[in-house]
Scaffold this active site. Structure first.
Site, PDB file in Angstrom:
ATOM      1  N   GLN A  78      -1.586  -5.042 -12.811  1.00  0.00           N
ATOM      2  CA  GLN A  78      -0.911  -6.080 -12.023  1.00  0.00           C
ATOM      3  C   GLN A  78      -1.735  -7.365 -12.021  1.00  0.00           C
ATOM      4  O   GLN A  78      -2.955  -7.337 -11.784  1.00  0.00           O
ATOM      5  CB  GLN A  78      -0.681  -5.643 -10.579  1.00  0.00           C
ATOM      6  CG  GLN A  78       0.165  -6.677  -9.822  1.00  0.00           C
ATOM      7  CD  GLN A  78       0.378  -6.333  -8.363  1.00  0.00           C
ATOM      8  OE1 GLN A  78      -0.582  -6.379  -7.590  1.00  0.00           O
ATOM      9  NE2 GLN A  78       1.596  -5.998  -7.997  1.00  0.00           N
ATOM     10  N   CYS A 107       2.387 -10.429  -2.461  1.00  0.00           N
ATOM     11  CA  CYS A 107       1.181 -10.481  -1.625  1.00  0.00           C
ATOM     12  C   CYS A 107       1.346 -11.572  -0.557  1.00  0.00           C
ATOM     13  O   CYS A 107       1.534 -12.743  -0.884  1.00  0.00           O
ATOM     14  CB  CYS A 107      -0.055 -10.776  -2.483  1.00  0.00           C
ATOM     15  SG  CYS A 107      -1.577 -10.881  -1.509  1.00  0.00           S
ATOM     16  N   HIS A 177       9.245  -4.304  -1.948  1.00  0.00           N
ATOM     17  CA  HIS A 177       8.663  -3.953  -0.644  1.00  0.00           C
ATOM     18  C   HIS A 177       9.649  -4.426   0.419  1.00  0.00           C
ATOM     19  O   HIS A 177       9.934  -5.618   0.507  1.00  0.00           O
ATOM     20  CB  HIS A 177       7.310  -4.645  -0.460  1.00  0.00           C
ATOM     21  CG  HIS A 177       6.603  -4.235   0.795  1.00  0.00           C
ATOM     22  ND1 HIS A 177       5.486  -3.421   0.780  1.00  0.00           N
ATOM     23  CD2 HIS A 177       6.844  -4.507   2.105  1.00  0.00           C
ATOM     24  CE1 HIS A 177       5.083  -3.214   2.029  1.00  0.00           C
ATOM     25  NE2 HIS A 177       5.893  -3.877   2.840  1.00  0.00           N
ATOM     26  N   ASN A 207       9.188   0.465  -1.968  1.00  0.00           N
ATOM     27  CA  ASN A 207       7.810   0.469  -1.469  1.00  0.00           C
ATOM     28  C   ASN A 207       7.832   0.140   0.029  1.00  0.00           C
ATOM     29  O   ASN A 207       8.595  -0.721   0.460  1.00  0.00           O
ATOM     30  CB  ASN A 207       6.983  -0.556  -2.242  1.00  0.00           C
ATOM     31  CG  ASN A 207       5.570  -0.699  -1.702  1.00  0.00           C
ATOM     32  OD1 ASN A 207       5.065  -1.802  -1.540  1.00  0.00           O
ATOM     33  ND2 ASN A 207       4.909   0.402  -1.405  1.00  0.00           N
ATOM     34  N   ARG A 232      -0.767   2.824   1.507  1.00  0.00           N
ATOM     35  CA  ARG A 232      -1.580   3.380   2.590  1.00  0.00           C
ATOM     36  C   ARG A 232      -1.404   4.891   2.736  1.00  0.00           C
ATOM     37  O   ARG A 232      -2.346   5.592   3.119  1.00  0.00           O
ATOM     38  CB  ARG A 232      -1.235   2.683   3.905  1.00  0.00           C
ATOM     39  CG  ARG A 232      -1.794   1.267   3.992  1.00  0.00           C
ATOM     40  CD  ARG A 232      -1.405   0.598   5.285  1.00  0.00           C
ATOM     41  NE  ARG A 232       0.053   0.400   5.365  1.00  0.00           N
ATOM     42  CZ  ARG A 232       0.675  -0.099   6.434  1.00  0.00           C
ATOM     43  NH1 ARG A 232      -0.019  -0.441   7.498  1.00  0.00           N
ATOM     44  NH2 ARG A 232       1.982  -0.258   6.426  1.00  0.00           N
TER      45      ARG A 232
END
Length: 560
Positions: A78, A107, A177, A207, A232
């Protein structure tokens, strides 16, 4: 290290299964961790996010940020980029050693967004489309993938438009995400992921909040995605995709082995273990573990708290049966004690026979060391007994059932530890008790044999004395009869001679009896009384003899 790609990652999507993917995690999803999760059913791994411009600018950055090996496949690298050509150049560099590149468009960190990286790119769909196209056109490998990882907009139509533009640029797949750039720990919008999946014909990966294997299946059922990515959840439990609710002991020691083998820096090694042990450690235990500052200290802590590396993957039955060398020796000693006590208590072997066995030469040579051996064994057994008490208190101090998110296999592990500590407590306690009992039994057997021997000797001597006294009485009667019937000095002389011999013999008997009876005070008193009686009888007989002699003398004078 150059590898060739014989197959495309895209073929994995065509198999119809839900792919399980390790997310890109800064500082964490490096080679050692990727090797670990691959052992536990992870299908695809991502590297940590690498800034493409720095990667291309510095050889040092390339060497430190990107490491891999032959078994580290399939691998997606990535990148964070804001220029199409820089991303394409970086992709060309890593292409021989990986299976695809991924553009980070999700991010939410401020530094990344201020540099034009990460989540700010979801608002630049044309730039994203251009970067994907540059990678696809410039990497000389038709099987090499180019994917993007995004967050969603508050207006989901913008997200759908971004994904469709990326699809038109031949993006391989899109990872979504299910939160906006402003959201951190809010619930994941699975409905938005489902909408995006329904609007595209390419694979979509979900995600967000994947903590257990059951979350993988439920997310797939609800959204219809082709894969599920965890971050996580895998940090807390690298064996999650293999079906473990929490990190198994085997996985923890696998991480230790891989980290040592690959030279993982201590900080990274330690932080991963902090995540893995967080659910099963109390706050004081976490405080102690977090303060450790060396690999050897961490390994010692793990061995003392959860078991050694040899306990990896052991079944409960094997765990229950395993016993340390010192406890095996103590258990054997306990069995020997029990066997000796059974032999000592056999009723048809008398105490005198045991005493004769104890008086053999081999035991006589060992007797001088007996007290030292006895005290040494007492000290050793008491030390082990106290150690077992400490272990029992240690493992029974915490009620594991009160933990709402308890790791099932660690629960079993801790209870097996408690069982072993209790077993060791019983073994050492009984060993101490039986050692003292055996010492006492041997002493009592010796005392009983001595008393039995003394009693038998005294009984024999008493019988001899009684026979001697009886014979003496008979001889005295015979003497009296002789004296009464005797005539003249000849009869008197014969009687005196006979009496003298009898007295001498009686003195010898009395002397022998006195020496024998002196060995026992209680029995000696009895014999002393008998000796006094015999003496008195002797004095009486002498007196009677004197009277008879006087009578004989007076009779002679009258005749004269």
């Amino acid at each position: 290290m150059k590898t060739t790609n014989g197959h495309s990652v895209m073929e994995m999507f065509e198999k119809g299964k839900v792919l399980k993917i390790c997310a890109p995690m800064v500082r964490y999803s490096k080679l050692a961790f990727r090797s670990l999760v691959r052992k536990y059913s992870c299908d695809i791994c991502f590297t940590p996010m690498i800034v493409a411009a720095d990667f291309m600018r510095s050889i040092k950055a390339r060497d430190s940020e990107f490491t891999t090996n032959d078994s580290d496949r399939p691998l997606i690298v990535q990148f964070a980029a804001n220029e199409a050509q820089i991303l394409a150049d970086a992709a060309c560099v890593v292409a021989p050693f990986s299976d695809g590149v991924d553009l980070n468009c999700g991010c939410p960190q401020r530094w990344a967004m201020s540099e034009g990286y990460g989540a700010c790119l979801i608002n630049k769909p044309d730039l994203v489309k251009d970067m994907v196209r540059h990678v696809k056109n410039q990497v000389d490998n038709p099987n090499y993938t180019a994917s993007i990882k995004i967050r969603i907009h508050k207006d989901l139509r913008q997200t759908v438009d971004l994904c469709q533009k990326a699809e038109s640029a031949s993006v391989s797949w899109i990872t979504v995400h299910g939160r906006t750039a402003e959201e951190r720990h809010q619930p994941v919008h699975y409905d938005a992921i489902k909408t995006i999946k329904d609007s595209l014909s390419i694979p979509v990966i979900a995600n967000g909040d994947i903590k257990y294997l059951r979350d993988v299946e439920s997310t797939h059922q609800f959204t219809g995605v082709d894969g599920v990515m965890a971050a996580r959840g895998l940090l807390a439990n690298p064996a999650m995709f293999a079906g473990y609710e929490d990190t198994p002991l085997e996985c923890i020691w696998d991480w230790v082995d891989l980290s040592i083998e690959q030279g993982t820096p201590f900080t990274c090694f330690h932080h991963h273990l902090i995540y893995m042990l967080e659910r099963v450690s109390s706050q004081p235990e976490r405080k102690v573990f977090n303060s450790l500052s060396s690999t050897s200290a961490v390994i010692d802590y793990l061995q003392n708290t959860y078991g050694s590396a040899h306990d990896q993957g052991s079944s409960p039955q094997r765990f229950y049966q395993e016993m340390g060398l010192q406890w095996t020796a103590v258990a054997l000693f306990l069995y020997v004690e029990m066997g000796i006590l059974v032999l000592l208590c056999i009723p048809f072997i008398s105490a005198k026979r045991w005493q004769s066995i104890f008086q053999l030469r081999i035991w006589s040579s060992l007797a001088r060391f007996w007290n030292k051996v006895f005290l040494t064994m007492i000290i050793i057994l008491i030390v082990l007994f106290l150690d077992a008490i400490r272990e029992v208190r240690k493992y029974s101090a915490t009620d594991l059932r009160t933990e709402s998110k308890l790791q099932p296999n660690m629960f079993d592990h801790m209870h097996m530890k408690l069982f072993r500590a209790q077993r060791n407590l019983y073994i050492s306690g009984f060993a101490v008790f039986l050692w003292l009992v055996m010492k006492r039994v041997v002493t009592l057997i010796n005392q009983l044999a001595s008393v039995s021997g003394t009693t038998a000797a005294l009984q024999l001597q008493l019988e001899n004395a009684n026979r001697a006294a009886k014979k003496y009485i008979e001889d005295n009667e015979l003497l009296k009869q002789t004296l009464m019937e005797g005539k003249g000095d000849k009869a008197t002389v014969e009687g005196m001679e006979l009496l003298r011999k009898e007295v001498e013999r009686l003195k010898e008997e009395v002397k022998t009896s006195g020496e024998a009876l002196s060995s026992s005070q209680s029995e000696g008193d009895v014999m002393k009384k008998q000796m006094d009686g015999l003496a008195r009888e002797y004095d009486r007989l002498l007196k009677e003899h004197q009277e008879l002699q006087n009578l004989q003398d007076s009779g002679n004078k009258k005749e004269d």
